[in-house]
Motif scaffolding. Sequence first.
Motif, mmCIF file in Angstrom:
data_model
loop_
_atom_site.group_PDB
_atom_site.id
_atom_site.type_symbol
_atom_site.label_atom_id
_atom_site.label_comp_id
_atom_site.label_asym_id
_atom_site.label_seq_id
_atom_site.Cartn_x
_atom_site.Cartn_y
_atom_site.Cartn_z
ATOM 1 N N SER A 1 42.580 37.813 25.148
ATOM 2 C CA SER A 1 41.958 38.689 25.027
ATOM 3 C C SER A 1 40.969 38.330 23.547
ATOM 4 O O SER A 1 40.382 39.492 23.035
ATOM 5 N N GLU B 1 50.184 41.164 25.049
ATOM 6 C CA GLU B 1 48.619 42.090 25.087
ATOM 7 C C GLU B 1 49.331 43.367 24.334
ATOM 8 O O GLU B 1 48.848 43.386 23.408
ATOM 9 N N ASP C 1 48.901 44.492 38.113
ATOM 10 C CA ASP C 1 49.589 44.231 36.345
ATOM 11 C C ASP C 1 50.132 44.336 36.629
ATOM 12 O O ASP C 1 51.001 45.243 36.508
ATOM 13 N N VAL D 1 48.937 47.877 29.973
ATOM 14 C CA VAL D 1 47.085 47.198 30.479
ATOM 15 C C VAL D 1 47.200 48.476 31.957
ATOM 16 O O VAL D 1 45.891 49.007 32.031
ATOM 17 N N ASP E 1 44.818 41.254 37.508
ATOM 18 C CA ASP E 1 45.102 40.402 36.489
ATOM 19 C C ASP E 1 45.454 38.822 37.329
ATOM 20 O O ASP E 1 45.740 38.911 38.277
ATOM 21 N N ASN F 1 40.725 40.836 35.847
ATOM 22 C CA ASN F 1 40.837 41.182 34.608
ATOM 23 C C ASN F 1 42.213 40.895 33.866
ATOM 24 O O ASN F 1 42.993 40.971 33.736
ATOM 25 N N SER F 2 41.964 39.842 33.282
ATOM 26 C CA SER F 2 42.637 38.793 32.578
ATOM 27 C C SER F 2 41.839 38.278 30.420
ATOM 28 O O SER F 2 41.026 38.729 30.546
ATOM 29 N N SER F 3 43.444 39.093 30.438
ATOM 30 C CA SER F 3 43.422 38.317 28.755
ATOM 31 C C SER F 3 43.155 36.877 28.868
ATOM 32 O O SER F 3 42.926 36.208 27.358
ATOM 33 N N SER G 1 36.550 40.475 30.709
ATOM 34 C CA SER G 1 37.731 40.675 29.916
ATOM 35 C C SER G 1 38.633 42.056 29.851
ATOM 36 O O SER G 1 38.200 42.895 30.484
ATOM 37 N N LYS G 2 39.703 41.849 29.697
ATOM 38 C CA LYS G 2 40.952 42.878 29.344
ATOM 39 C C LYS G 2 41.183 43.893 29.645
ATOM 40 O O LYS G 2 39.934 44.241 28.041
ATOM 41 N N SER G 3 40.672 44.582 30.503
ATOM 42 C CA SER G 3 40.458 46.126 30.777
ATOM 43 C C SER G 3 39.030 46.654 29.641
ATOM 44 O O SER G 3 39.408 47.629 28.856
#
Length: 319
Positions: free
Chosen positions: A113, A168, A202, A207, A251, A280-282, A302-304
């Motif tokens: 993230s 996360e 996910d 998340v 994810d 949608n990934s960290s 980037s995540k969310s």
Amino acid sequence: MSNLSNVDQITNLHRNNELQLLCFRLEKDKDLFAVNVFKIREVVKYRGEITVVSHEGSSLVEGLITIRELTIPLIDLRKWFYFDARERSKDLAPYAIKREPGEDEVIMICEFSRWTVGVRIYEADRILNKKWTEIEQSAGIGNSGLNSKLVSRTRYYDGRLVQVVDIEKMLVDVFPWIEDEKNAEVDKIRQIVTDNEVLLADDSPSVIKTMQNILNKLGVNYKTFVNGQKLLDYLFAQDTDISRIGIIITDLEMPEASGFEVIKQVKANPMTARIPIVVNSSMSGSSNEDMARSLNADEFISKSNPVQIEDALRRFMIK
């Protein structure tokens, strides 16, 4: 232990729907936990200074450490396991990882993230190679307690349980203002007018909750799935109206079928190849993004990130 991943290794694992987990313990001879190696830059033994930033027993941040001229926050993972967001004043000092005087600290340097943090553990064990089909969703995931801090589980070489940590969620608990900033960004996004549906996959409950908040604010219809296989099962079911699916948000790390497997199967099928896929990934390393795009993913965010999600939905869902 040096850097735990490289581009070729990542590519080969993703092609085969596999992952590698670094197993570790928080107490001597006790339970095994794990984190995906792609979120760990290295594991180090540390004898340097820890600059204390808070003397409160409830603090999750032990202090700041400097490794190779990089200053990062240090988090005691065992303390976090006993943390409850509803009791932020709880004294966590008794739950810290215990060492003999003079023993080196063992620290995982984690990158995800777009953050780099040090995570204190008792000892690193070995790297476990697994198929994503060998990873099970954690049972009994709740809103508090240890279960809420675990996303999945698998088996060690000898059959013992290995529990995969929701790293996360740790970040959000340690730095709650990250979520506050995200909520402020949600206030800036505007409704999207579309009859099409969003499919979201996910395995992290925290998340999914964040993403549901974003999608509700955007006013779109959506369905959520706790892993990639559940999404694929729905997508390819006989009674699913594929023409109504406007976009897939997935994810990368998920039990049963990873996000890479989702991309491969969706894009390989002529009936679903037209559906845009947003990752949608960290795991924000360039190798992960390159691999996702090589499989014909349409976007990598980037995540969310609420603004990036709104932008992607407007570009791909509204024709």
